[in-house]
Write a protein that holds these residues in place. Structure first.
Motif, PDB file in Angstrom:
ATOM      1  N   LEU A  30       0.964  -1.337  -0.114  1.00  0.00           N
ATOM      2  CA  LEU A  30       0.080  -0.086   0.020  1.00  0.00           C
ATOM      3  C   LEU A  30       1.035   1.237  -0.223  1.00  0.00           C
ATOM      4  O   LEU A  30       0.687   2.165  -0.720  1.00  0.00           O
ATOM      5  CB  LEU A  30      -0.975   0.057   1.224  1.00  0.00           C
ATOM      6  CG  LEU A  30      -1.851   1.247   1.161  1.00  0.00           C
ATOM      7  CD1 LEU A  30      -2.811   1.178   0.118  1.00  0.00           C
ATOM      8  CD2 LEU A  30      -2.844   1.140   2.600  1.00  0.00           C
ATOM      9  N   ARG A  31       1.967   1.047   0.803  1.00  0.00           N
ATOM     10  CA  ARG A  31       2.970   2.295   0.757  1.00  0.00           C
ATOM     11  C   ARG A  31       3.323   2.557  -0.644  1.00  0.00           C
ATOM     12  O   ARG A  31       3.525   3.762  -1.070  1.00  0.00           O
ATOM     13  CB  ARG A  31       4.126   2.254   1.772  1.00  0.00           C
ATOM     14  CG  ARG A  31       5.163   2.978   1.807  1.00  0.00           C
ATOM     15  CD  ARG A  31       6.041   2.843   2.956  1.00  0.00           C
ATOM     16  NE  ARG A  31       7.237   3.551   3.022  1.00  0.00           N
ATOM     17  CZ  ARG A  31       8.305   3.205   2.393  1.00  0.00           C
ATOM     18  NH1 ARG A  31       8.427   2.195   1.747  1.00  0.00           N
ATOM     19  NH2 ARG A  31       9.541   4.131   2.523  1.00  0.00           N
ATOM     20  N   VAL A  34       0.540   4.013  -3.003  1.00  0.00           N
ATOM     21  CA  VAL A  34       0.191   5.452  -2.748  1.00  0.00           C
ATOM     22  C   VAL A  34       1.181   6.360  -3.027  1.00  0.00           C
ATOM     23  O   VAL A  34       1.048   7.435  -3.651  1.00  0.00           O
ATOM     24  CB  VAL A  34      -0.302   5.531  -1.118  1.00  0.00           C
ATOM     25  CG1 VAL A  34      -0.306   6.967  -0.704  1.00  0.00           C
ATOM     26  CG2 VAL A  34      -1.456   4.729  -0.816  1.00  0.00           C
ATOM     27  N   ILE A  71      -8.983  10.754  -5.050  1.00  0.00           N
ATOM     28  CA  ILE A  71      -7.772  10.243  -4.164  1.00  0.00           C
ATOM     29  C   ILE A  71      -7.260  11.582  -3.402  1.00  0.00           C
ATOM     30  O   ILE A  71      -6.514  11.095  -2.121  1.00  0.00           O
ATOM     31  CB  ILE A  71      -6.567   9.591  -5.110  1.00  0.00           C
ATOM     32  CG1 ILE A  71      -5.905  10.705  -5.896  1.00  0.00           C
ATOM     33  CG2 ILE A  71      -7.071   8.443  -5.748  1.00  0.00           C
ATOM     34  CD1 ILE A  71      -4.670  10.309  -6.619  1.00  0.00           C
ATOM     35  N   ARG A  75      -5.084  10.404   0.338  1.00  0.00           N
ATOM     36  CA  ARG A  75      -3.469   9.786  -0.173  1.00  0.00           C
ATOM     37  C   ARG A  75      -2.751  10.150   1.012  1.00  0.00           C
ATOM     38  O   ARG A  75      -1.884   9.090   1.285  1.00  0.00           O
ATOM     39  CB  ARG A  75      -3.308  10.339  -1.572  1.00  0.00           C
ATOM     40  CG  ARG A  75      -3.253  11.904  -1.324  1.00  0.00           C
ATOM     41  CD  ARG A  75      -3.072  12.581  -2.751  1.00  0.00           C
ATOM     42  NE  ARG A  75      -3.101  13.964  -2.472  1.00  0.00           N
ATOM     43  CZ  ARG A  75      -1.855  14.641  -2.443  1.00  0.00           C
ATOM     44  NH1 ARG A  75      -0.634  13.965  -2.174  1.00  0.00           N
ATOM     45  NH2 ARG A  75      -1.846  16.074  -2.209  1.00  0.00           N
ATOM     46  N   SER A  78      -3.223   8.009   4.369  1.00  0.00           N
ATOM     47  CA  SER A  78      -2.901   6.611   4.360  1.00  0.00           C
ATOM     48  C   SER A  78      -1.400   6.559   4.645  1.00  0.00           C
ATOM     49  O   SER A  78      -1.048   5.789   5.411  1.00  0.00           O
ATOM     50  CB  SER A  78      -3.312   6.119   2.791  1.00  0.00           C
ATOM     51  OG  SER A  78      -4.593   5.981   2.772  1.00  0.00           O
ATOM     52  N   LEU A  79      -0.434   7.484   3.985  1.00  0.00           N
ATOM     53  CA  LEU A  79       0.900   7.401   4.317  1.00  0.00           C
ATOM     54  C   LEU A  79       1.232   7.657   5.645  1.00  0.00           C
ATOM     55  O   LEU A  79       2.007   6.908   6.282  1.00  0.00           O
ATOM     56  CB  LEU A  79       1.408   8.459   3.493  1.00  0.00           C
ATOM     57  CG  LEU A  79       1.748   7.914   1.867  1.00  0.00           C
ATOM     58  CD1 LEU A  79       2.496   9.326   1.133  1.00  0.00           C
ATOM     59  CD2 LEU A  79       2.268   6.793   1.654  1.00  0.00           C
ATOM     60  N   VAL A 309      -8.807   1.832   1.831  1.00  0.00           N
ATOM     61  CA  VAL A 309      -7.590   1.112   1.194  1.00  0.00           C
ATOM     62  C   VAL A 309      -6.925   0.375   2.140  1.00  0.00           C
ATOM     63  O   VAL A 309      -6.273  -0.751   1.633  1.00  0.00           O
ATOM     64  CB  VAL A 309      -6.908   2.424   0.726  1.00  0.00           C
ATOM     65  CG1 VAL A 309      -7.642   3.276  -0.388  1.00  0.00           C
ATOM     66  CG2 VAL A 309      -6.396   3.244   1.917  1.00  0.00           C
TER      67      VAL A 309
END
Length: 421
Positions: A30-31, A34, A71, A75, A78-79, A309
């Motif tokens: 995922l990292r 993204v 997004i 975005r 998430s990070l 996500v």
């Protein structure tokens, strides 16, 4: 007595390792994804009509903004959550002193190199197109390190005069938050917070979404939009630390993945409708309550997007791959160089008048190609690796390692002091 005191302190500063998995491949993937999306997002910034950027293409579209809004809310959130989870993994394995030291080297060396070498071409393009700057790049670059107040009269903001972090603000903030988190560890690891987290992650998914959204709504309503990313980032990083590998949280995501996706889509439609009907035409006559409602919807889209996500990655991406190590190493180099490549490419392609299809395709293809080329050089030259956040895997002698750590420590002191607050 001293040993007992150390053990007591460790209880408050070291997170519990119970049920900790050896590796979470879904979070790695995922990292990577993204950060990959970030490249396309910044390319999109060249072409959206209403959002400012260091350089704008002649081919702009308001419709593109609606696609980017899909997004945009989640975005970076998430990070930050992934970063918080990663910190929890790290603190189980290393001492606080080593954590702070290694974290500082890995984040501040790339930030220093980026500010001095990678970011300046962005400012050169921006000043050339907006201020009719009539200098070669090398003349401009030398002027950066002089007190030329007339030339940079409108470009003084930065961590140093004329020099700023631009897209590397994530590295600066991640370092700040990583150290700030140390102060909060006794609270975050306390039985009170642990009990509250356990309770929350066992509730219905709607309760969890509501509770996680309340601080985000508060920040969104009380901070200016241009600075809200900082408290939002720190909040999501704390969320990540508290989530860690908590079994109840991840089970909730797994069970409610369809509900999260559906709710996110419905909330996103409401948010994009608000953006097009209210935000773009907003003026002094726009009712305050209407803006408040829009910001609340925006906050829910952020949280729902992140949870969605995370759920999708947990279900579909928790798989080991031989490519994972390669792309994990590539993340920071791609992140550090991509925006400068995008802006320099777009600036040089603009006079060719390639059109609204050929130009963006050219920027996308060339950006990805050049990012790979840069990474292939970096991964083969050990002296470059610390400047781009890549670990050196070669087994050098202890004396050489100590010299490297000492030199790196000296280099990061000025920028560390500058961005401490």
């Amino acid at each position: 007595m001293a040993v007992q005191s150390i053990k007591l302190l460790a209880k408050y500063f070291i997170p519990a390792s119970k049920d900790m998995p050896e590796r979470r491949y879904d979070l790695d993937w995922l990292r990577i994804l993204v950060f990959g999306l970030l490249i396309f997002y910044h390319i999109g910034m060249l072409y959206v009509e209403n959002w400012g950027f260091h350089f704008k293409s002649a081919y702009q579209s308001q419709t593109l903004e609606n696609f980017m809004l899909i997004i945009e809310p989640w975005r970076m959130a998430s990070l930050w959550i992934i970063s918080g989870i990663a910190i929890r993994f790290i603190l189980v394995k290393v001492s606080l002193i080593r954590y702070a030291f290694v974290r500082s080297l890995r984040l501040l060396l790339p930030l220093l190199f980026g500010v001095l070498v990678i970011v300046p071409p962005q400012l050169y393009v921006e000043m050339t197109t907006s201020s009719a700057l009539d200098l070669s790049y090398w003349q401009f670059y030398l002027a950066l390190f002089t007190d030329n107040s007339a030339l940079f009269e409108k470009y003084q903001a930065g961590i140093w005069p004329h020099l700023d972090v631009n897209h590397l603000w994530y590295l600066r903030s991640l370092w700040q938050y990583s150290l700030a988190l140390i102060i909060l560890l006794p609270l975050l690891n306390s039985s009170y917070v642990t009990t509250a987290s356990d309770w929350l992650f066992k509730q219905h998914i709607s309760v969890m979404v509501l509770v996680l959204s309340l601080p985000i709504i508060f920040i969104q309503l009380n901070w200016p939009l241009e600075t809200s990313r900082y408290p939002l980032g720190f909040t999501f990083l704390i969320y990540g630390y508290l989530i860690g590998w908590h079994a109840s949280f991840w089970q909730q995501l797994k069970v409610n993945i369809k509900a999260l996706c559906l709710t996110f889509i419905m909330s996103l439609i409401l948010f994009i409708t608000f953006y097009n009907t209210v935000w773009l035409s907003m003026d002094d006559s726009t009712p305050a309550w209407l803006i408040t409602v829009g910001m609340i919807i925006y906050s829910f889209v952020r949280v729902l997007g992140v949870l969605m996500v995370l759920a999708l990655a947990y279900k579909y991406l928790n798989k080991k791959s031989s490519l994972l190590g390669y792309f994990n190493d590539a993340v920071y180099p791609f992140y550090i160089v991509h925006q400068t490549i995008i802006i320099v490419l777009a600036y040089n392609l603009a006079p060719l008048s390639l059109g609204p299809v050929i130009e963006p395709i050219s920027v996308i293809v060339l950006t990805i190609l050049l990012c790979f080329i840069c990474f292939e050089v970096i991964r083969r030259v050990d002296i470059l690796k610390p400047l781009f956040g890549v670990k050196i895997k070669k087994d050098y002698s202890n004396s050489l390692r100590k010299i490297g750590y000492a030199l790196g420590s000296l280099l990061i002191i000025p920028i560390g002091l500058e961005v401490m607050i």
